[in-house]
Design an enzyme around this catalytic site. Structure first.
Site, PDB file in Angstrom:
ATOM      1  N   GLU A  31       1.159   3.797   1.873  1.00 19.55           N
ATOM      2  CA  GLU A  31       1.874   4.127   3.177  1.00 19.55           C
ATOM      3  C   GLU A  31       3.054   3.191   3.289  1.00 19.55           C
ATOM      4  O   GLU A  31       4.102   3.874   3.745  1.00 19.55           O
ATOM      5  CB  GLU A  31       0.864   3.903   4.459  1.00 19.55           C
ATOM      6  CG  GLU A  31      -0.536   4.718   4.278  1.00 19.55           C
ATOM      7  CD  GLU A  31      -1.572   3.779   3.619  1.00 19.55           C
ATOM      8  OE1 GLU A  31      -1.370   3.234   2.475  1.00 19.55           O
ATOM      9  OE2 GLU A  31      -2.915   3.824   4.057  1.00 19.55           O
TER      10      GLU A  31
ATOM     11  N   GLU B 287     -22.372  -2.674 -23.467  1.00 19.30           N
ATOM     12  CA  GLU B 287     -22.351  -2.518 -24.912  1.00 19.30           C
ATOM     13  C   GLU B 287     -23.117  -3.311 -25.758  1.00 19.30           C
ATOM     14  O   GLU B 287     -23.227  -3.539 -26.991  1.00 19.30           O
ATOM     15  CB  GLU B 287     -20.933  -2.609 -25.462  1.00 19.30           C
ATOM     16  CG  GLU B 287     -20.122  -1.532 -24.991  1.00 19.30           C
ATOM     17  CD  GLU B 287     -18.895  -1.476 -26.180  1.00 19.30           C
ATOM     18  OE1 GLU B 287     -19.077  -0.955 -27.138  1.00 19.30           O
ATOM     19  OE2 GLU B 287     -17.524  -1.747 -25.544  1.00 19.30           O
TER      20      GLU B 287
ATOM     21  N   THR C 107     -32.018  -4.911 -26.242  1.00 19.49           N
ATOM     22  CA  THR C 107     -32.976  -5.836 -25.293  1.00 19.49           C
ATOM     23  C   THR C 107     -31.982  -5.748 -23.842  1.00 19.49           C
ATOM     24  O   THR C 107     -32.885  -5.800 -22.707  1.00 19.49           O
ATOM     25  CB  THR C 107     -33.248  -7.475 -25.711  1.00 19.49           C
ATOM     26  OG1 THR C 107     -33.432  -7.255 -27.150  1.00 19.49           O
ATOM     27  CG2 THR C 107     -34.006  -7.944 -24.924  1.00 19.49           C
TER      28      THR C 107
ATOM     29  N   HIS D 268       0.910  -1.034   0.072  1.00 16.96           N
ATOM     30  CA  HIS D 268       0.041   0.037  -0.065  1.00 16.96           C
ATOM     31  C   HIS D 268       1.098   1.192   0.064  1.00 16.96           C
ATOM     32  O   HIS D 268       1.833   1.260   0.263  1.00 16.96           O
ATOM     33  CB  HIS D 268      -0.883  -0.046   1.113  1.00 16.96           C
ATOM     34  CG  HIS D 268      -1.992  -1.166   1.045  1.00 16.96           C
ATOM     35  ND1 HIS D 268      -3.000  -1.053   1.968  1.00 16.96           N
ATOM     36  CD2 HIS D 268      -2.206  -2.066   0.210  1.00 16.96           C
ATOM     37  CE1 HIS D 268      -3.937  -2.111   1.793  1.00 16.96           C
ATOM     38  NE2 HIS D 268      -3.303  -2.690   0.604  1.00 16.96           N
TER      39      HIS D 268
ATOM     40  N   ALA E  11     -30.208  -3.427 -23.277  1.00 16.67           N
ATOM     41  CA  ALA E  11     -30.249  -2.185 -22.561  1.00 16.67           C
ATOM     42  C   ALA E  11     -31.439  -1.902 -21.781  1.00 16.67           C
ATOM     43  O   ALA E  11     -31.813  -1.437 -20.529  1.00 16.67           O
ATOM     44  CB  ALA E  11     -30.293  -1.069 -23.847  1.00 16.67           C
TER      45      ALA E  11
END
Ligand code: AOF
Ligand code: ZN
Length: 348
Positions: free
Chosen positions: A57, A271, A275, A55, A277
């Site tokens: 830090e 994409e 139908t 990470h 969508a």
């Protein structure tokens, strides 16, 4: 508690570090960290490169070594408090004898939360929320996915000026200009998953990879996901070896997003055809819409979205336009308008 000018400058730098170019997107957030000496000078910097790596830090603490003693750690995300792919940053900061921690966005990841509390318990001064909005913006979809327990969904489509996605005979190839297709690839590369339905795979056979201006696949490819119950022929282009592919055996948008979330996916680029969508819109699972509109009229042909059962204007789905851009190609004909809109909501 307030922050000093040096700490605010360090936070701006930490935000810059977090978005270092080439840092792969997801599944982890982008995080930057700056360690300041008591006189406000920078001792060390760090950012998170990829899931499984140290990470931010821990990178900065390693660079600082003994100099971290008595320092202030300025971090774009609340230090984690868990042992996941790596150890807890809260403990690393305590062990390094840091005096003060200033962070931007609170961590809402259930597995990682509690860092600020743990640091305070150890006698470290902690200030949270400094430039939190900026930090949230760079991890927009990570934040959304963690909060909603599902990926953020961007629905993309291309239509003519009269809202047709394909002509009456099914041809649709040139609805998007070259400029719009390049722009689509750029947006695809910002997502971690591209989703279509089995119908689109059978009929259009898209490859669904991210390609550059020379049509070559780029290095980091989003996952290709196809949803639906029917079996698909193995020779479809989506199954080639240019990127990973998964077939989600469901027609239910919520179930599909649930499965994708389990796979650490945070941003779906939808994409599929009309139908698919419709299914996502009806389920209220479209968060952002990107529409490419071509200066063309067809007068007939299929629409971008299938019948939503809306019969009167009062029931229309409403969107907020957040961006309008004219995509100009190399010649006058090659023009599309891109409209970006935020989450639709039904007007009551
Ligand atoms: C990061 N980078 O610099 C910080 C993170 O996948 P893990 O086990 O390394 O843990 C990821 C979680 O740790 C992440 O979702 C977030 O809650 C927390 N902090 N993560 O990837 C960082 N500081
Ligand atoms: Zn951590």
């Amino acid at each position: 508690m307030t922050t000093s000018e040096a700490e605010r400058a360090a936070m701006r730098r930490a935000l810059e570090l977090a978005v270092t170019p080439g840092v792969p997107l997801g599944p982890n957030p982008r995080v930057g960290c700056v360690l300041l000496a008591p006189d406000g000078t920078t001792i060390a910097e760090g950012f998170h490169r990829k899931a499984g790596g140290p990470h931010a830090e821990v990178v900065a603490l390693a660079e600082a070594g003994e100099a971290a003693r008595g320092a202030t750690a300025v971090v774009t995300l609340e230090p984690c408090n868990h042992t996941g792919r790596t150890g807890p940053c809260s403990e690393a900061l305590i062990a390094a004898d840091v005096r003060r921690v200033v962070f931007a966005q609170p961590d809402i990841n259930p597995v990682a939360i509690g860092g600020a509390g743990r640091l305070r318990e150890a006698g470290i001064e902690v200030v949270g929320g400094e430039m939190a909005d900026e930090a949230r913006a760079i991890n927009r979809t990570w934040t959304f996915a963690i909060a909603h327990r599902r990926p953020f969904v961007t629905w993309k489509f291309a239509t003519t000026l009269d809202g047709r996605s394909a002509a009456a005979d099914g041809t649709s190839r040139w609805v998007s200009s070259r400029a719009a297709r390049l722009d689509t690839h750029r947006l695809r590369s910002l997502c971690d998953t591209m989703l279509v339905g089995t119908q689109t795979v059978e009929v259009d056979d898209p490859e669904l990879t991210v390609r550059d201006e020379l049509d070559e696949p780029v290095e980091f490819q989003p996952l290709r996901a196809v949803m639906g119950l029917r079996d698909l022929p193995a020779d479809r282009r989506i199954f080639n070896d240019r990127a990973e592919t998964i077939h989600l055996r469901t027609r239910d948008p919520e179930a599909a997003l649930g499965q994708l979330f389990e796979l650490d996916r945070q941003h779906v680029f939808l994409e599929g055809g009309p139908t698919l969508a419709r299914a996502f819109l009806e389920a209220g699972l479209v968060d952002e819409v990107v529409a490419y509109v071509a200066p063309m009229l067809l007068g007939a042909g299929s629409s971008a979205v299938a019948d939503l059962g809306i019969h009167t204007i009062a029931d229309a789905l409403h969107l907020h336009v957040t961006d309008v851009t004219v995509l100009q190609g190399h010649d006058g004909e090659d023009t599309n308008v891109r409209l970006t809109m935020s989450r639709p909501s039904r007007r009551s």
